[in-house]
Design a protein around this motif. Structure first.
Motif, PDB file in Angstrom:
ATOM      1  N   PRO A   1       0.836  -1.204   0.000  1.00 48.65           N
ATOM      2  CA  PRO A   1       0.000   0.000   0.000  1.00 48.65           C
ATOM      3  C   PRO A   1       0.874   1.259   0.000  1.00 48.65           C
ATOM      4  O   PRO A   1       1.725   1.430   0.868  1.00 48.65           O
ATOM      5  CB  PRO A   1      -0.801  -0.105   1.297  1.00 48.65           C
ATOM      6  CG  PRO A   1      -0.638  -1.509   1.759  1.00 48.65           C
ATOM      7  CD  PRO A   1       0.644  -2.003   1.195  1.00 48.65           C
ATOM      8  N   ILE A   2       0.661   2.102  -0.963  1.00 45.50           N
ATOM      9  CA  ILE A   2       1.449   3.339  -1.090  1.00 45.50           C
ATOM     10  C   ILE A   2       1.206   4.249   0.106  1.00 45.50           C
ATOM     11  O   ILE A   2       2.070   5.044   0.471  1.00 45.50           O
ATOM     12  CB  ILE A   2       1.121   4.048  -2.422  1.00 45.50           C
ATOM     13  CG1 ILE A   2       2.070   5.220  -2.691  1.00 45.50           C
ATOM     14  CG2 ILE A   2      -0.294   4.579  -2.425  1.00 45.50           C
ATOM     15  CD1 ILE A   2       3.440   4.809  -3.049  1.00 45.50           C
ATOM     16  N   ARG A   3       0.047   4.101   0.757  1.00 43.32           N
ATOM     17  CA  ARG A   3      -0.252   4.943   1.921  1.00 43.32           C
ATOM     18  C   ARG A   3       0.788   4.792   3.018  1.00 43.32           C
ATOM     19  O   ARG A   3       1.135   5.760   3.687  1.00 43.32           O
ATOM     20  CB  ARG A   3      -1.618   4.602   2.490  1.00 43.32           C
ATOM     21  CG  ARG A   3      -2.759   5.096   1.659  1.00 43.32           C
ATOM     22  CD  ARG A   3      -4.033   4.770   2.326  1.00 43.32           C
ATOM     23  NE  ARG A   3      -3.919   3.438   2.925  1.00 43.32           N
ATOM     24  CZ  ARG A   3      -4.923   2.737   3.362  1.00 43.32           C
ATOM     25  NH1 ARG A   3      -6.117   3.209   3.296  1.00 43.32           N
ATOM     26  NH2 ARG A   3      -4.752   1.534   3.887  1.00 43.32           N
ATOM     27  N   PHE A   4       1.294   3.578   3.225  1.00 46.53           N
ATOM     28  CA  PHE A   4       2.281   3.381   4.278  1.00 46.53           C
ATOM     29  C   PHE A   4       3.561   4.149   3.983  1.00 46.53           C
ATOM     30  O   PHE A   4       4.171   4.709   4.884  1.00 46.53           O
ATOM     31  CB  PHE A   4       2.575   1.889   4.475  1.00 46.53           C
ATOM     32  CG  PHE A   4       1.522   1.201   5.274  1.00 46.53           C
ATOM     33  CD1 PHE A   4       1.622   1.132   6.649  1.00 46.53           C
ATOM     34  CD2 PHE A   4       0.420   0.644   4.656  1.00 46.53           C
ATOM     35  CE1 PHE A   4       0.644   0.511   7.399  1.00 46.53           C
ATOM     36  CE2 PHE A   4      -0.560   0.027   5.392  1.00 46.53           C
ATOM     37  CZ  PHE A   4      -0.459  -0.045   6.769  1.00 46.53           C
ATOM     38  N   LEU A   5       3.956   4.178   2.736  1.00 43.71           N
ATOM     39  CA  LEU A   5       5.138   4.983   2.382  1.00 43.71           C
ATOM     40  C   LEU A   5       4.878   6.462   2.628  1.00 43.71           C
ATOM     41  O   LEU A   5       5.766   7.195   3.083  1.00 43.71           O
ATOM     42  CB  LEU A   5       5.515   4.737   0.922  1.00 43.71           C
ATOM     43  CG  LEU A   5       5.966   3.316   0.596  1.00 43.71           C
ATOM     44  CD1 LEU A   5       6.126   3.149  -0.910  1.00 43.71           C
ATOM     45  CD2 LEU A   5       7.250   2.994   1.306  1.00 43.71           C
ATOM     46  N   LEU A   6       3.667   6.912   2.336  1.00 42.57           N
ATOM     47  CA  LEU A   6       3.329   8.312   2.591  1.00 42.57           C
ATOM     48  C   LEU A   6       3.307   8.604   4.088  1.00 42.57           C
ATOM     49  O   LEU A   6       3.774   9.664   4.528  1.00 42.57           O
ATOM     50  CB  LEU A   6       1.976   8.648   1.957  1.00 42.57           C
ATOM     51  CG  LEU A   6       1.938   8.607   0.432  1.00 42.57           C
ATOM     52  CD1 LEU A   6       0.499   8.756  -0.067  1.00 42.57           C
ATOM     53  CD2 LEU A   6       2.822   9.677  -0.171  1.00 42.57           C
ATOM     54  N   TYR A   7       2.779   7.682   4.890  1.00 42.15           N
ATOM     55  CA  TYR A   7       2.783   7.870   6.348  1.00 42.15           C
ATOM     56  C   TYR A   7       4.212   7.956   6.885  1.00 42.15           C
ATOM     57  O   TYR A   7       4.512   8.783   7.752  1.00 42.15           O
ATOM     58  CB  TYR A   7       2.058   6.727   7.052  1.00 42.15           C
ATOM     59  CG  TYR A   7       0.582   6.628   6.756  1.00 42.15           C
ATOM     60  CD1 TYR A   7      -0.185   7.748   6.465  1.00 42.15           C
ATOM     61  CD2 TYR A   7      -0.057   5.399   6.779  1.00 42.15           C
ATOM     62  CE1 TYR A   7      -1.533   7.647   6.201  1.00 42.15           C
ATOM     63  CE2 TYR A   7      -1.414   5.289   6.520  1.00 42.15           C
ATOM     64  CZ  TYR A   7      -2.144   6.417   6.230  1.00 42.15           C
ATOM     65  OH  TYR A   7      -3.474   6.301   5.975  1.00 42.15           O
ATOM     66  N   ILE A   8       5.073   7.105   6.373  1.00 41.71           N
ATOM     67  CA  ILE A   8       6.473   7.120   6.802  1.00 41.71           C
ATOM     68  C   ILE A   8       7.122   8.448   6.429  1.00 41.71           C
ATOM     69  O   ILE A   8       7.847   9.050   7.226  1.00 41.71           O
ATOM     70  CB  ILE A   8       7.239   5.927   6.205  1.00 41.71           C
ATOM     71  CG1 ILE A   8       6.748   4.624   6.829  1.00 41.71           C
ATOM     72  CG2 ILE A   8       8.745   6.080   6.413  1.00 41.71           C
ATOM     73  CD1 ILE A   8       7.221   3.378   6.122  1.00 41.71           C
ATOM     74  N   ALA A   9       6.851   8.926   5.222  1.00 41.63           N
ATOM     75  CA  ALA A   9       7.425  10.205   4.787  1.00 41.63           C
ATOM     76  C   ALA A   9       6.904  11.357   5.640  1.00 41.63           C
ATOM     77  O   ALA A   9       7.672  12.254   6.023  1.00 41.63           O
ATOM     78  CB  ALA A   9       7.108  10.445   3.312  1.00 41.63           C
ATOM     79  N   ILE A  10       5.611  11.347   5.968  1.00 41.70           N
ATOM     80  CA  ILE A  10       5.044  12.397   6.817  1.00 41.70           C
ATOM     81  C   ILE A  10       5.696  12.366   8.199  1.00 41.70           C
ATOM     82  O   ILE A  10       6.090  13.405   8.739  1.00 41.70           O
ATOM     83  CB  ILE A  10       3.512  12.250   6.923  1.00 41.70           C
ATOM     84  CG1 ILE A  10       2.848  12.609   5.598  1.00 41.70           C
ATOM     85  CG2 ILE A  10       2.950  13.117   8.053  1.00 41.70           C
ATOM     86  CD1 ILE A  10       1.372  12.254   5.528  1.00 41.70           C
TER      87      ILE A  10
END
Length: 147
Positions: A73-82
């Protein structure tokens, strides 16, 4: 012969896949334990330290989900970046650095990543995948053909 070569190739690719997942999971677990141990030895934990543990938690969750479903899920990468940008922002501000344009860039980056999460969530809700995924992570058919 082609069938046997294909079977051996699939076995090697899947073996590498699992080996890589276990290596990433082990490295994440080791790094999080070491970060936690450093906090215990220092006898205090800063917000930076806690956010670092959240980054490790998200990495572990991402590995677990990828292991179970073969989908990332790309969302997890976005959460990590945030979380990483927030950690950097808090560290930057807490060291009494004078505010400059970099502060706005960091806040803008966090804002655009948050908008990206909203866009990804909306797109996955509005346009769901046309293939169902079974427990083994394999596509089982088109949802349109089952109607």
């Amino acid at each position: 012969m082609h069938r046997q070569a294909n079977a051996v190739g699939n076995l090697l690719v899947e073996g590498f896949h699992y080996l890589g997942l276990f290596a990433i999971g082990a490295a994440t677990a080791w790094a999080s334990v070491m970060a936690f141990w450093d906090m215990v030895q220092a006898r205090h934990a800063s917000v930076d330290d806690i956010l670092l543990l959240f980054i490790y938690l998200e990495l572990g969750a991402m590995v677990g989900i990828y292991f179970k479903t073969n989908h990332l899920p790309i969302r997890f990468l976005l959460y990590i970046a945030i979380t990483a940008l927030t950690r950097y922002l808090i560290g930057d501000v807490s060291h009494h650095k004078a505010p400059d344009i970099g502060l706005l860039y960091l806040c803008g980056g966090i804002f655009f990543l948050a908008l990206s999460v909203v866009a990804v969530r909306f797109a996955s809700y509005r346009f769901p995948s046309s293939k169902a995924i079974d427990a083994s992570g394999e596509a089982v058919g088109d949802s349109y053909s089952e109607k």
